[in-house]
Design a protein around this motif. Structure first.
Motif, PDB file in Angstrom:
ATOM      1  N   THR A 169     -13.407   2.717  -4.967  1.00 24.71           N
ATOM      2  CA  THR A 169     -12.250   3.431  -5.517  1.00 24.71           C
ATOM      3  C   THR A 169     -10.932   2.710  -5.244  1.00 24.71           C
ATOM      4  O   THR A 169      -9.893   3.114  -5.778  1.00 24.71           O
ATOM      5  CB  THR A 169     -12.167   4.839  -4.918  1.00 24.71           C
ATOM      6  N   TRP A 171       0.845  -1.189   0.000  1.00 23.09           N
ATOM      7  CA  TRP A 171       0.000   0.000   0.000  1.00 23.09           C
ATOM      8  C   TRP A 171       0.879   1.237   0.000  1.00 23.09           C
ATOM      9  O   TRP A 171       1.707   1.427   0.886  1.00 23.09           O
ATOM     10  CB  TRP A 171      -0.942  -0.015   1.203  1.00 23.09           C
ATOM     11  N   ARG A 190      -4.206   8.705   2.772  1.00 25.66           N
ATOM     12  CA  ARG A 190      -4.806   7.894   1.717  1.00 25.66           C
ATOM     13  C   ARG A 190      -3.752   7.015   1.057  1.00 25.66           C
ATOM     14  O   ARG A 190      -2.632   7.465   0.800  1.00 25.66           O
ATOM     15  CB  ARG A 190      -5.483   8.770   0.665  1.00 25.66           C
ATOM     16  N   THR A 226      -9.460   2.777  -2.405  1.00 27.12           N
ATOM     17  CA  THR A 226      -8.709   3.689  -1.534  1.00 27.12           C
ATOM     18  C   THR A 226      -8.763   3.235  -0.085  1.00 27.12           C
ATOM     19  O   THR A 226      -9.844   2.960   0.450  1.00 27.12           O
ATOM     20  CB  THR A 226      -9.259   5.119  -1.633  1.00 27.12           C
ATOM     21  N   GLU A 242       1.320   5.417  -0.101  1.00 24.57           N
ATOM     22  CA  GLU A 242       0.662   6.673   0.261  1.00 24.57           C
ATOM     23  C   GLU A 242       0.490   7.553  -0.970  1.00 24.57           C
ATOM     24  O   GLU A 242       1.429   7.750  -1.742  1.00 24.57           O
ATOM     25  CB  GLU A 242       1.498   7.400   1.314  1.00 24.57           C
ATOM     26  N   THR A 298      -3.180   3.621  -1.944  1.00 20.69           N
ATOM     27  CA  THR A 298      -3.702   2.709  -2.951  1.00 20.69           C
ATOM     28  C   THR A 298      -2.758   1.523  -3.071  1.00 20.69           C
ATOM     29  O   THR A 298      -1.569   1.625  -2.783  1.00 20.69           O
ATOM     30  CB  THR A 298      -3.840   3.386  -4.326  1.00 20.69           C
ATOM     31  N   ARG A 316      -7.864   4.453   3.785  1.00 18.59           N
ATOM     32  CA  ARG A 316      -7.648   5.683   4.552  1.00 18.59           C
ATOM     33  C   ARG A 316      -7.405   5.323   6.017  1.00 18.59           C
ATOM     34  O   ARG A 316      -8.089   4.456   6.566  1.00 18.59           O
ATOM     35  CB  ARG A 316      -8.845   6.629   4.447  1.00 18.59           C
ATOM     36  N   TYR A 341     -11.561   1.044   4.133  1.00 17.71           N
ATOM     37  CA  TYR A 341     -11.268   0.664   2.751  1.00 17.71           C
ATOM     38  C   TYR A 341     -12.532   0.876   1.933  1.00 17.71           C
ATOM     39  O   TYR A 341     -13.592   0.319   2.237  1.00 17.71           O
ATOM     40  CB  TYR A 341     -10.826  -0.797   2.666  1.00 17.71           C
ATOM     41  N   ASP A 342     -12.416   1.698   0.890  1.00 16.02           N
ATOM     42  CA  ASP A 342     -13.541   1.974  -0.005  1.00 16.02           C
ATOM     43  C   ASP A 342     -13.356   1.123  -1.258  1.00 16.02           C
ATOM     44  O   ASP A 342     -12.494   1.399  -2.091  1.00 16.02           O
ATOM     45  CB  ASP A 342     -13.572   3.460  -0.359  1.00 16.02           C
TER      46      ASP A 342
END
Length: 291
Positions: A265, A38, A287, A267, A40, A289, A269, A261-262
């Protein structure tokens, strides 16, 4: 064939059978879980009163804003009854929103649930033997029927509950029972939030100040479950992925807080609260990914 020759042949055949058996087992064994990376990609200021404990993305109703928790989001009607700490919330994919609450003392913890229609209800869980009073976070499984919840301190387990308000077995008028346990293969410390990435994988934010468990403080953890959570116990494999960002104009002790976790998208956070006076000025929601 001489006896000694027959013995050597028998030993060779036994060895070949053992090797073939081992190869068959390896070929059918599930592959080890790979650790995600992951990276930033940005940050936003986190308000110390209303965005300092937890956060979650909400899919229902469509175009809903992200939701946060902090001391400033606790209703007076709730805090006046002793529920004076709120943890990291979560929302189911069909719109149920759940906040975890704890009190300074007592024998219970509380989950405050808002239905997709907007109505609130409260579900109280009476502590089991050896269960910690604190109620740091909730994570609703993608199926919606089961919810994980965590205790603070050094732990080797997560608790599993039927999701209040969603699972038909739950009622605000009855005790919310623990259904099962996730047994971790590695101790974790001061987990402040978890969220499901898949049906069997969670990401968790740890406020571990010592760094003795994984060699880093404030780690982002990946938990891979042997099966989806439910009424039966499951095991979880723990991997430390990276240290969470610790940047501020002030020096001192940071505090890792909630995580979200969305899936829409991709993403991730995580809230990190700054030390000292800078809690007011440069606390951040970072944030990330997957790369």
């Amino acid at each position: 064939m001489p006896l000694r020759t027959r013995q050597r042949c028998r030993a060779a055949l036994t060895g070949l059978v053992a090797l073939a058996t081992a190869a068959a087992v390896l070929s059918t064994a599930p592959p080890a879980s790979a650790a995600d990376t992951w990276t930033e990609v940005g940050s936003d200021r986190a308000d110390p009163l209303t965005e300092s404990q937890g956060l979650t993305s909400v899919e229902v109703p469509a175009n809903s804003a992200n939701r946060y928790t902090g001391i400033g989001t606790i209703p007076v009607s709730v805090s006046s009854r002793g529920w004076n700490h709120v943890g990291d919330p979560d929302a189911s994919y069909d719109g149920y929103y759940i906040e975890p609450y704890q009190a300074d003392s007592g024998t219970a913890k509380m989950y405050r649930v808002q239905s997709p229609g907007g109505a609130w209800s409260e579900y109280v869980h009476t502590l089991g033997g050896g269960e910690a009073l604190n109620n740091s976070w909730v994570a609703i499984a993608p199926s919606g029927q089961w919810m994980l919840s965590g205790e603070y301190g050094t732990m080797t387990r997560f608790l599993v509950f039927p999701t209040p308000g969603v699972n038909a077995s739950t009622s605000p008028s009855a005790n919310l029972p623990q259904a099962s346990t996730v047994t971790l293969d590695h101790a974790v410390r001061d987990v402040q939030g978890c969220d499901f990435v898949t049906a069997t994988r969670l990401l968790c934010s740890s406020d571990d100040p010592a760094g003795t468990l994984f060699g880093i403080t404030k780690p982002l953890l990946q938990i891979d479950l042997a099966a989806e959570p439910g009424a039966s116990d499951v095991t979880g494999h723990v991997t430390a992925l990276r240290q969470l960002p610790l940047r501020s104009s002030c020096s001192g002790t940071f505090e890792a807080e909630g995580i979200d976790y969305d899936r829409r998208t991709g993403t991730l956070r995580v809230i990190v609260v700054s030390p000292g006076f800078c809690v007011l000025t440069d606390s951040k929601t970072y944030r990330f990914t997957k790369s």
